[in-house]
Design a protein around this motif. Sequence first.
Motif, PDB file in Angstrom:
ATOM      1  N   CYS A 176       0.885  -1.183   0.000  1.00  7.50           N
ATOM      2  CA  CYS A 176       0.000   0.000   0.000  1.00  7.50           C
ATOM      3  C   CYS A 176       0.914   1.221   0.000  1.00  7.50           C
ATOM      4  CB  CYS A 176      -0.916  -0.016   1.218  1.00  7.50           C
ATOM      5  SG  CYS A 176      -1.903  -1.530   1.367  1.00  7.50           S
ATOM      6  N   ALA A 177       1.451   1.555  -1.166  1.00  3.79           N
ATOM      7  CA  ALA A 177       2.650   2.385  -1.250  1.00  3.79           C
ATOM      8  C   ALA A 177       2.418   3.892  -1.177  1.00  3.79           C
ATOM      9  CB  ALA A 177       3.402   2.063  -2.544  1.00  3.79           C
ATOM     10  N   ALA A 178       1.312   4.397  -1.688  1.00  6.46           N
ATOM     11  CA  ALA A 178       1.129   5.852  -1.751  1.00  6.46           C
ATOM     12  C   ALA A 178       1.213   6.463  -0.350  1.00  6.46           C
ATOM     13  CB  ALA A 178      -0.221   6.176  -2.393  1.00  6.46           C
ATOM     14  N   PRO A 179       1.853   7.631  -0.220  1.00  2.56           N
ATOM     15  CA  PRO A 179       2.380   8.519  -1.266  1.00  2.56           C
ATOM     16  C   PRO A 179       3.783   8.193  -1.753  1.00  2.56           C
ATOM     17  CG  PRO A 179       2.627   9.573   0.848  1.00  2.56           C
ATOM     18  CD  PRO A 179       1.930   8.260   1.124  1.00  2.56           C
ATOM     19  N   GLY A 180       4.339   7.055  -1.363  1.00  2.14           N
ATOM     20  CA  GLY A 180       5.618   6.619  -1.890  1.00  2.14           C
ATOM     21  C   GLY A 180       6.834   6.954  -1.047  1.00  2.14           C
ATOM     22  N   ASN A 181       6.642   7.541   0.130  1.00  2.00           N
ATOM     23  CA  ASN A 181       7.785   7.920   0.962  1.00  2.00           C
ATOM     24  C   ASN A 181       8.566   6.704   1.449  1.00  2.00           C
ATOM     25  OD1 ASN A 181       6.845  10.500   0.602  1.00  2.00           O
ATOM     26  ND2 ASN A 181       5.956  10.695   2.637  1.00  2.00           N
TER      27      ASN A 181
END
Length: 441
Positions: A235-240
């Motif tokens: 569940c990657a967003a926002p990618g930090n």
Amino acid sequence: MFYPKSPFLGKGLQLENEILKVHTAALPQLLSWLCQTPRITTYRVNTLRTSVIDYKAKLQEQLKQRYGHQAPRVYGLHELPEMLCIAPLDAPADAQYDDALRQLIVDTSCGAALLRGAHIFAPGVLAMETGTQLQELVNVFADLAGKCKRGTATRYVSDEKIFLGVGRVLMQRHQLYNNNKESASGIAVHMETNVSGVPTLGDLSDADALLQNLPSIVCVRVLGPQPGESVLDMCAAPGNKTTHIAELMGDVGRVVALDNSASRVRGMQSKLANYRCIEAYHFDATKALNELGEECSTGPPFAAESFDRILLDAPCSGLGNRPQLSCSIKQAKVLQSYPHVQRNLLAQAVSLLRPGGVLVYSTCTVTEAECEQLVAWALRKFPQIRLVDAQPKLGAPGLQLAELDDDQCQMLQRFGPSAENRSDDLDTVGFFIAKFEKAKN
């Protein structure tokens, strides 16, 4: 330090204790802590682009320009060598209400960000008095009740608003409320002072460093990705966290980032494009396992046992985000829906993990149902995984449960108002981390 009236206490302790599932004696302390602003600001340095020493010098110079000899301290923690912390200001009392100034009202989400050092972006401005001029100083309030109508032109009178600080106006009413998306964006008010004592720097994030909460940085360190491995961020967003994984891998290997929102995937593309090893997909991670067992070289779904390490930073109630300014609490039914999704995601993760691989489960919440109870369920459901110590350990142990022995609770990591988290150096958001290892046989 900022101590607003708790938005939860007026709702009755029975409802909150039903949701949060903590010991009744500890509940007032937890609720008070959630309503306070974390004291430190943390940046994660991209060590593929610059050194921590060089970025520290850059931060110190910016703080010196802003605050002169009263500039706050910049320091690091040896457990997280890529992180830099900015201490709170020594004299936050400068943020005082001035009755001669006009008032400006923001929503609670904007208000919480403001207290953590942000400036005010146009969408967060609910009310600006007629006649407010550019460069004018204004008293900034948050509307706790959520009753202020966007575009209000007169002084908003309410017992449920709270003073947050003083800012300098950079946009006028016609720019904020003309329904033109292009003009109604950007910084509307530059904060000069706030009542929390956190430096008002805005977001200094760039390709060299990223504003990120301390527990999120700990989370990826606990995962421990290595160069050349295959890693899944479910569940990657926002990618930090995704970019942090890539940096610890030296941008060598494969990092797969999934998210079930197409807009969020688009939003993080520019950030991920700086890394060779990251590939991002708009995909529902609850369906990430290819049930037919077929290997797909172009993307999800994936065959079982495809990844060396998996990060499941799960969708959650978000009740660890501080400060909590809203006067309403999410309905119990909404909060109780999260564990169902979290269990589905965990089941997928266990199947996708290679024998001997590492799975890290994390949430930015404080509810027992989404944290310790989820861990206990996973250990019952999947005998092929076991808890291992979530190092580096900067948080407190997990809450005591009948289903978890003392050793298992010590392996967990919970960021909350415990004695371990009370120092300024560790005053951060609420968070939970559990680390699992899959049996090799």
